[in-house]
Write an enzyme that holds these catalytic residues in place. Structure first.
Site, PDB file in Angstrom:
ATOM      1  N   HIS A  34       0.834  -1.203   0.000  1.00  0.00           N
ATOM      2  CA  HIS A  34       0.000   0.000   0.000  1.00  0.00           C
ATOM      3  C   HIS A  34       0.876   1.263   0.000  1.00  0.00           C
ATOM      4  CE1 HIS A  34      -3.039   2.861   1.598  1.00  0.00           C
ATOM      5  NE2 HIS A  34      -3.870   2.066   0.963  1.00  0.00           N
TER       6      HIS A  34
ATOM      7  N   GLY B 219      -5.282  12.869  22.841  1.00  0.00           N
ATOM      8  CA  GLY B 219      -6.698  12.570  23.074  1.00  0.00           C
ATOM      9  C   GLY B 219      -7.164  11.423  22.197  1.00  0.00           C
TER      10      GLY B 219
ATOM     11  N   TYR C 258       0.938  18.015  34.256  1.00  0.00           N
ATOM     12  CA  TYR C 258      -0.524  18.038  34.324  1.00  0.00           C
ATOM     13  C   TYR C 258      -1.151  16.704  33.966  1.00  0.00           C
ATOM     14  CZ  TYR C 258       0.410  19.145  29.445  1.00  0.00           C
ATOM     15  OH  TYR C 258       0.899  19.133  28.170  1.00  0.00           O
TER      16      TYR C 258
HETATM   17  C1  LIG Z   1      -6.571   0.001   3.142  1.00  0.00           C
HETATM   18  C2  LIG Z   1      -5.171  -0.388   3.329  1.00  0.00           C
HETATM   19  C3  LIG Z   1      -4.262   0.438   3.992  1.00  0.00           C
HETATM   20  C4  LIG Z   1      -4.605   1.824   4.462  1.00  0.00           C
HETATM   21  O1  LIG Z   1      -5.625   1.802   5.389  1.00  0.00           O
HETATM   22  P1  LIG Z   1      -6.062   3.118   6.163  1.00  0.00           P
HETATM   23  O2  LIG Z   1      -6.663   2.562   7.407  1.00  0.00           O
HETATM   24  O3  LIG Z   1      -7.047   3.801   5.288  1.00  0.00           O
HETATM   25  O4  LIG Z   1      -4.873   3.953   6.419  1.00  0.00           O
HETATM   26  C5  LIG Z   1      -2.987  -0.015   4.171  1.00  0.00           C
HETATM   27  N1  LIG Z   1      -2.601  -1.211   3.740  1.00  0.00           N
HETATM   28  C6  LIG Z   1      -3.444  -2.052   3.100  1.00  0.00           C
HETATM   29  C7  LIG Z   1      -2.952  -3.388   2.642  1.00  0.00           C
HETATM   30  C8  LIG Z   1      -4.764  -1.664   2.872  1.00  0.00           C
HETATM   31  O5  LIG Z   1      -5.596  -2.508   2.266  1.00  0.00           O
END
Ligand SMILES: *Cc1c(COP(=O)(O)O)cnc(C)c1O
Length: 472
Positions: A181, A345, A325
């Site tokens: 990705h 947060g 804090y």
């Molecule tokens: C969808 C996907 C991501 C990114 O996911 P997000 O949660 O949108 O950042 C990363 N790696 C793979 C293999 C994915 O399918």
């Protein structure tokens, strides 16, 4: 708004959500708007007047919904399933309603401890040992960045406490595949590794999974050249074809260099809820971190991404902040999730999983995933049996990658144009949505199956649409 006003409007909003979901199949899947069209429906100056709740709902219907691509539609086969089970929507509403401030254990002990419980349930449900501890992050992109930061600091024995990356004499190397990705390279860049130090390991030409032998050779060569192999990101379910990188062989190669291994199972992690799929990530127990998104196929509404690590102490040493804090009288007894990641947060995201597991139940979730796997097999067979059609990548899970070869056309610019053309035509019709993508030999179309509402009939309808699209 008073609680009484909220009660009345809230009931209306729940009805509106239920109606939207019940009629989702009637809407175009791809939003039929051009850039700027939605923006132009709103006045450019901030409003001074208030409107009734009815008027606001009408605005949602008329000005907002037309610009929403309906990923809950049973005819959505694009990108990946982005399910939002209504049980988890209720959990999200409960999270908003409780309105906790999740900055420390004290600020909401329940927020912290329910997250601990639910992350541990999810660990068990995916067959991971109790060596793992997890937290919920917004996305897998964030999870990957956190993993990279830990990998960087582990490889440098916490250089952040001295000169950081600027004090190092040897470059730190990251390894992933070109099928990983885009968030992997992004995380490596943000973590300071630098583009020159990202190695794209080649993939098997038939399965598109990382070639572990090539990885081992690249790491050897880098080490011999005085570079430090620091991190490998293995994709369990790549973006294009849902290919499975061989985790066991990858951890073996990485172990020789004490490189950190992050397993990105954002999409395919859901399959690990099924014992029969777990062979696909064999070796995962020997990796260092794992992330996956219940907010994809499993159906926990965005955002809900799990990140598990083995060495939580190291993570905390890298992420910990302890300003006066926020100092806690509970000391080390309580988990402080702010020390497990980047934000201070946090929302009460675990309620989404709690609601989904309590109301839908794991058995129904597993049955739905098995349905999707069977639908993908059925669809694959249909395509394989049809003249001119080819399935161009292995179907390990629910993604079926296809190409149609008109008479006399083979791989090349003409076929690429044709392939993107028929996918565009289906998407423009609003009747179904698919994404075109590339493999090393050219464009193909991905059919990503797994929307909660998608049944066999919808795949039959899609197949009819696809055959008509290539014939016209
Ligand atoms: C969808 C996907 C991501 C990114 O996911 P997000 O949660 O949108 O950042 C990363 N790696 C793979 C293999 C994915 O399918």
């Amino acid at each position: 708004m008073t609680p009484e006003e909220f009660r009345v409007a809230g009931h209306q909003l729940i009805d509106w959500i239920a109606d939207s979901r019940a009629t989702v199949h009637e809407k175009p899947v791809l939003a039929q708007v051009v850039p700027g069209e939605i923006r132009s429906r709103f006045e450019s100056e901030a409003p001074g007047d208030v409107v009734s709740f009815d008027a606001l709902l009408a605005e949602l219907d008329n000005s907002v919904v037309p610009g929403v691509t309906q990923v809950q539609s049973p005819m959505h086969f694009g990108w990946f399933p982005s399910n939002a089970s209504l049980s988890s929507v209720l959990g999200d509403i409960a999270s908003s309603g409780i309105a906790s401030l999740g900055i420390s254990w004290e600020s909401s002990p329940a927020l912290t401890e329910v997250e601990e419980v639910v992350c541990d349930w999810m660990r068990q449900l995916t067959g991971l040992s109790d060596a793992w501890q997890g937290a919920i992050h917004d996305t897998a992109s964030t999870g990957c960045l956190v993993a990279m930061l830990v990998a960087r600091e582990r490889a440098t024995e916490l250089a952040q406490n001295t000169g950081g990356l600027q004090g190092l004499s040897q470059p730190l190397m990251v390894y992933t595949s070109p099928q990983a990705h885009s968030s992997v390279a992004k995380a490596a860049l943000l973590a300071g590794f630098g583009w020159d130090n990202i190695r794209m390991v080649d993939v098997d030409p038939d399965t598109f999974a990382m070639n572990a032998e090539s990885l081992a050779k690249l790491m050897e060569a880098d080490a011999a050249a005085g570079k430090v192999p620091a991190c490998v990101v293995a994709a369990v379910g790549t973006t294009g074809t849902t290919a499975m990188d061989p985790v066991a062989a990858i951890v073996d190669a990485a172990a020789k260099h004490r490189a950190f291994v992050h397993v990105d199972a954002a999409m395919a992690g859901t399959a690990m809820l099924l014992p029969e799929c777990r062979h696909l990530w064999e070796g995962v127990e020997r990796s260092d971190s794992i992330s996956w998104n219940p907010h994809k196929w499993m159906g926990t509404i965005l955002d809900c991404s799990l990140l598990y690590m083995r060495d939580i102490d190291l993570l905390q040493r890298i992420m910990a902040t302890n300003p006066a804090y926020l100092q806690s009288p509970t000391g080390d007894e309580a988990t402080q999730y702010r020390d497990w990641g980047i934000p201070l947060g946090r929302r009460f995201r675990s309620l989404k999983l709690l609601f989904q597991l309590r109301l839908d139940g794991i058995e129904a979730i597993q049955a739905r995933i098995r349905r999707d796997l069977a639908n993908a097999k059925w669809f694959e067979e249909k395509v394989r049996a049809a003249d001119g059609w080819e399935v161009v990548a292995p179907v390990d899970l629910q993604t079926v990658c296809v190409r149609y070869y008109p008479d006399g056309m083979s791989e090349g610019a003409e076929l690429d144009e044709f392939t993107q053309g028929w996918a565009r035509a289906i998407n423009a019709s609003g009747k179904a949505f698919l994404t075109a993508s590339t493999l090393p030999d050219g464009w193909m179309v991905r059919v990503s199956i797994g929307v909660e509402a998608t049944e066999r009939q919808h795949l039959e309808d899609l197949w009819t649409l696809m055959q008509a699209a290539v014939a016209s």
